[in-house]
Motif scaffolding. Structure first.
Motif, PDB file in Angstrom:
ATOM      1  N   ALA A  48       0.733  -1.307  -0.185  1.00 46.76           N
ATOM      2  CA  ALA A  48       0.067  -0.066   0.055  1.00 46.76           C
ATOM      3  C   ALA A  48       1.017   1.108   0.039  1.00 46.76           C
ATOM      4  O   ALA A  48       0.557   2.299  -0.817  1.00 46.76           O
ATOM      5  N   LEU A  49       2.018   1.018   0.571  1.00 49.01           N
ATOM      6  CA  LEU A  49       2.849   2.464   0.640  1.00 49.01           C
ATOM      7  C   LEU A  49       3.490   2.556  -0.814  1.00 49.01           C
ATOM      8  O   LEU A  49       3.658   3.760  -0.966  1.00 49.01           O
ATOM      9  N   ALA A  50       3.884   1.611  -1.212  1.00 52.41           N
ATOM     10  CA  ALA A  50       4.225   1.753  -2.731  1.00 52.41           C
ATOM     11  C   ALA A  50       3.318   2.336  -3.554  1.00 52.41           C
ATOM     12  O   ALA A  50       3.676   3.115  -4.327  1.00 52.41           O
ATOM     13  N   ILE A  51       2.107   1.992  -3.419  1.00 52.88           N
ATOM     14  CA  ILE A  51       1.231   2.714  -4.137  1.00 52.88           C
ATOM     15  C   ILE A  51       0.871   3.988  -3.831  1.00 52.88           C
ATOM     16  O   ILE A  51       0.931   4.620  -4.749  1.00 52.88           O
ATOM     17  N   GLY A  52       1.244   4.331  -2.574  1.00 53.35           N
ATOM     18  CA  GLY A  52       1.027   5.721  -2.087  1.00 53.35           C
ATOM     19  C   GLY A  52       2.042   6.609  -2.669  1.00 53.35           C
ATOM     20  O   GLY A  52       1.808   7.771  -3.017  1.00 53.35           O
ATOM     21  N   LYS A  53       3.186   6.023  -2.555  1.00 55.88           N
ATOM     22  CA  LYS A  53       4.607   6.710  -3.096  1.00 55.88           C
ATOM     23  C   LYS A  53       4.182   7.067  -4.808  1.00 55.88           C
ATOM     24  O   LYS A  53       4.563   8.325  -5.038  1.00 55.88           O
ATOM     25  N   GLU A  54       3.785   6.016  -5.477  1.00 52.12           N
ATOM     26  CA  GLU A  54       3.514   6.121  -6.894  1.00 52.12           C
ATOM     27  C   GLU A  54       2.579   7.265  -6.957  1.00 52.12           C
ATOM     28  O   GLU A  54       2.577   8.187  -8.074  1.00 52.12           O
ATOM     29  N   ILE A  55       1.260   7.196  -6.222  1.00 53.28           N
ATOM     30  CA  ILE A  55       0.474   8.389  -6.432  1.00 53.28           C
ATOM     31  C   ILE A  55       0.669   9.588  -6.230  1.00 53.28           C
ATOM     32  O   ILE A  55       0.725  10.594  -7.072  1.00 53.28           O
ATOM     33  N   LYS A  56       1.591   9.863  -5.290  1.00 49.54           N
ATOM     34  CA  LYS A  56       2.185  11.199  -4.752  1.00 49.54           C
ATOM     35  C   LYS A  56       2.849  11.717  -6.015  1.00 49.54           C
ATOM     36  O   LYS A  56       2.877  12.804  -6.568  1.00 49.54           O
ATOM     37  N   GLY A  57       3.889  10.805  -6.730  1.00 54.11           N
ATOM     38  CA  GLY A  57       4.540  11.243  -7.862  1.00 54.11           C
ATOM     39  C   GLY A  57       3.672  11.475  -9.004  1.00 54.11           C
ATOM     40  O   GLY A  57       4.212  12.612  -9.529  1.00 54.11           O
ATOM     41  N   ILE A  58       2.885  10.846  -9.196  1.00 59.62           N
ATOM     42  CA  ILE A  58       1.995  11.010 -10.703  1.00 59.62           C
ATOM     43  C   ILE A  58       1.279  12.355 -10.228  1.00 59.62           C
ATOM     44  O   ILE A  58       1.218  13.351 -11.056  1.00 59.62           O
ATOM     45  N   VAL A  59       0.609  12.549  -9.040  1.00 55.99           N
ATOM     46  CA  VAL A  59      -0.187  13.779  -8.746  1.00 55.99           C
ATOM     47  C   VAL A  59       0.910  15.104  -8.875  1.00 55.99           C
ATOM     48  O   VAL A  59       0.555  15.919  -9.331  1.00 55.99           O
ATOM     49  N   ARG A  60       2.094  14.799  -8.416  1.00 60.11           N
ATOM     50  CA  ARG A  60       2.976  15.974  -8.566  1.00 60.11           C
ATOM     51  C   ARG A  60       3.330  16.257  -9.983  1.00 60.11           C
ATOM     52  O   ARG A  60       3.531  17.501 -10.615  1.00 60.11           O
ATOM     53  N   ASP A  61       3.626  15.108 -10.878  1.00 59.72           N
ATOM     54  CA  ASP A  61       4.051  15.398 -11.920  1.00 59.72           C
ATOM     55  C   ASP A  61       3.154  15.857 -13.047  1.00 59.72           C
ATOM     56  O   ASP A  61       3.214  16.721 -13.731  1.00 59.72           O
ATOM     57  N   LYS A  62       2.041  15.190 -12.623  1.00 60.04           N
ATOM     58  CA  LYS A  62       0.805  16.067 -13.795  1.00 60.04           C
ATOM     59  C   LYS A  62       0.190  17.277 -13.232  1.00 60.04           C
ATOM     60  O   LYS A  62      -0.270  17.976 -14.164  1.00 60.04           O
ATOM     61  N   THR A  63       0.156  17.760 -12.036  1.00 64.38           N
ATOM     62  CA  THR A  63      -0.449  19.037 -11.719  1.00 64.38           C
ATOM     63  C   THR A  63       0.665  19.899 -11.060  1.00 64.38           C
ATOM     64  O   THR A  63       0.469  20.937 -10.675  1.00 64.38           O
ATOM     65  N   GLY A  64       1.673  19.386 -10.494  1.00 67.28           N
ATOM     66  CA  GLY A  64       2.705  20.323  -9.745  1.00 67.28           C
ATOM     67  C   GLY A  64       2.239  20.500  -8.405  1.00 67.28           C
ATOM     68  O   GLY A  64       3.027  21.339  -7.558  1.00 67.28           O
TER      69      GLY A  64
ATOM     70  N   GLY B 239       3.230  14.410   3.081  1.00 69.34           N
ATOM     71  CA  GLY B 239       3.563  13.122   3.866  1.00 69.34           C
ATOM     72  C   GLY B 239       3.211  11.816   3.287  1.00 69.34           C
ATOM     73  O   GLY B 239       2.206  11.729   2.378  1.00 69.34           O
ATOM     74  N   LEU B 240       3.632  10.825   3.697  1.00 65.59           N
ATOM     75  CA  LEU B 240       3.078   9.317   3.295  1.00 65.59           C
ATOM     76  C   LEU B 240       3.227   8.566   4.682  1.00 65.59           C
ATOM     77  O   LEU B 240       4.568   8.341   4.894  1.00 65.59           O
ATOM     78  N   LYS B 241       2.304   7.985   5.256  1.00 61.43           N
ATOM     79  CA  LYS B 241       2.319   7.182   6.303  1.00 61.43           C
ATOM     80  C   LYS B 241       1.243   6.180   6.289  1.00 61.43           C
ATOM     81  O   LYS B 241       0.076   6.265   6.004  1.00 61.43           O
ATOM     82  N   ALA B 242       1.802   4.868   7.074  1.00 60.81           N
ATOM     83  CA  ALA B 242       0.581   3.805   7.099  1.00 60.81           C
ATOM     84  C   ALA B 242       0.569   3.630   8.676  1.00 60.81           C
ATOM     85  O   ALA B 242       1.868   3.410   9.570  1.00 60.81           O
ATOM     86  N   VAL B 243      -0.554   3.375   9.147  1.00 61.62           N
ATOM     87  CA  VAL B 243      -0.589   2.729  10.413  1.00 61.62           C
ATOM     88  C   VAL B 243      -1.526   1.662  10.560  1.00 61.62           C
ATOM     89  O   VAL B 243      -2.588   1.647  10.139  1.00 61.62           O
ATOM     90  N   GLY B 244      -0.696   0.372  10.823  1.00 59.51           N
ATOM     91  CA  GLY B 244      -1.710  -0.803  10.663  1.00 59.51           C
ATOM     92  C   GLY B 244      -2.182  -1.155  11.961  1.00 59.51           C
ATOM     93  O   GLY B 244      -2.116  -0.429  13.102  1.00 59.51           O
ATOM     94  N   GLN B 245      -3.079  -2.389  11.969  1.00 58.02           N
ATOM     95  CA  GLN B 245      -3.687  -2.719  13.076  1.00 58.02           C
ATOM     96  C   GLN B 245      -2.946  -2.904  14.331  1.00 58.02           C
ATOM     97  O   GLN B 245      -3.347  -2.226  15.597  1.00 58.02           O
TER      98      GLN B 245
END
Ligand code: TTP
Ligand code: MG
Ligand code: MG
Length: 347
Positions: free
Chosen positions: A117-133, A158-164
């Motif tokens: 999930a963190l890897a997906i989160g990192k990817e999303i942050k990158g895509i959002v920043r690339d496409k919109t700044g 930030g990017l953070k996960a808190v599991g059960q």
């Protein structure tokens, strides 16, 4: 569950088109009618926050904290356009998705681990920043409420996960007011019986909480003990058009919001007609002075693009909400859209 909230959203959007403002304290303030210093801070960048400036503060207060800030008037059409682009990027993922507000969305992924999930989160942050700044923060946890709280705690960028296994520890020392949906009133009621932190809440007698807050008390007890069953209302494909605005001062009666409802309705209808849409549902939102939100909507029997109908319906729906508590922000929205051609609904 992965919760995304854009950082200092309106101000960040302004920085994108006014590069010269980047790095300097910047305030996005209030409705176009109000003079600069009579309005309300809708948001500000983190440089301005360093001076203690924050959303919903009077612009005159902000000016006292720092007289040398740049001010930009809110441009909803521009922010909504960017918001739509972000939501479209997110809806490209194979996930259940809910757009929660103009700058927030939740995605539910079927993944095997928090690392994934963190890897997906990192990817999303990158895509959002690339496409919109634009920068955003992503929080990951078991349910929507926990994910939002984790997101809030990781701001900005930030990017953070808190599991059960970590959630009770994460919640323990936070004040009950940090739980989305817990407003000042609820906080006061809980404080009156000695409950200040979520840790306190987890150890309370659930029957006492139910006596105090009804079924909400039970929900809070379950949350405080580390279970978040809140799930997604999948609306990735529901297109709606809405406008909302913070009032210059809290409204206690319909008289104080009448003209704003008219204006928001006009804006919504303008956008509907520009796009050749018709709609089948009308909704309103009230944000109370304790920052809790209430939504109400009504479905129509037939598609419409009538301004009069939106005005009448929004007024009637809001009059119920305004009665309850002082209101600081209202919104009008139409949804279940179709193209005017009528033959075929868009989605
Ligand atoms: P938020 O997500 O609450 O705030 P933010 O994105 O500005 O800052 P951050 O998330 O980094 O803490 O709100 C999103 C946008 O909604 C915000 O940019 C402006 C608007 N807004 C108002 O108009 N009035 C308000 O009182 C608040 C809180 C937000
Ligand atoms: Mg935000
Ligand atoms: Mg937000």
């Amino acid at each position: 569950m992965l919760y995304i909230d854009m950082d200092y959203f309106f101000a960040a959007c302004e920085e994108v088109r006014h590069q010269e403002l980047k790095g300097k304290p910047l305030v996005v303030g209030s409705s176009p009618e109000s003079e600069k210093l009579k309005g309300v801070v809708q948001t500000c960048n983190y440089e301005a926050r360093a001076f203690g400036v924050h959303s919903a503060m009077r612009t005159s207060e902000a000016y006292k904290l720092n007289p040398n800030m740049a001010y930009v008037q809110a441009d909803w059409n521009y922010y909504e356009e960017i918001s739509k682009r972000i939501m479209t990027l997110l809806s490209g993922y194979k996930a259940r998705m809910e757009a929660d507000s103009i700058d927030e969305a939740v995605l539910e992924f079927e993944v095997g681990s928090y690392e994934e999930a963190l890897a997906i989160g990192k990817e999303i942050k990158g895509i959002v920043r690339d496409k919109t700044g634009l920068p955003c923060t992503i929080g990951i946890s078991s349910g929507k409420i926990f994910a939002k709280m984790v997101c809030d705690s990781a701001k900005p960028d930030g990017l953070k996960a808190v599991g059960q296994d970590g959630i009770k520890e994460f919640l323990k020392d936070r004040s009950v007011g940090k739980i989305p949906g817990v407003g000042r009133k609820t906080e006061e009621k809980l404080a009156a019986i000695g409950i200040k932190t979520i840790g306190d809440l987890s150890q309370a007698d659930p029957m006492v909480l139910i006596d105090l807050l009804g079924s909400f008390g039970k929900e809070l007890f379950i949350l405080a003990n580390g279970t978040d069953t809140s799930s997604i209302v999948d609306n990735a494909n529901v297109v709606s058009i809405g406008r909302e605005r913070t009032l210059d001062s809290n409204a206690h009666s319909m008289r104080e919001v009448e003209s704003l409802i008219k204006m928001l309705t006009k804006e919504v209808i303008g956008e509907v007609r520009r796009n050749n849409f018709v709609f089948k549902s009308i909704g309103v939102k009230a944000r109370y002075s304790d920052f809790t939100d209430r939504l109400k909507s009504r479905s129509l029997n037939n598609y419409s693009d009538s301004e009069e109908l939106v005005l009448k319906t929004a007024t009637s729906l809001l009059s119920d909400l305004v009665k309850e508590k002082p209101v600081r922000k209202i919104g009008v929205r139409v949804s279940s859209l179709a193209s005017r051609g009528g033959q075929k609904s868009l989605f």
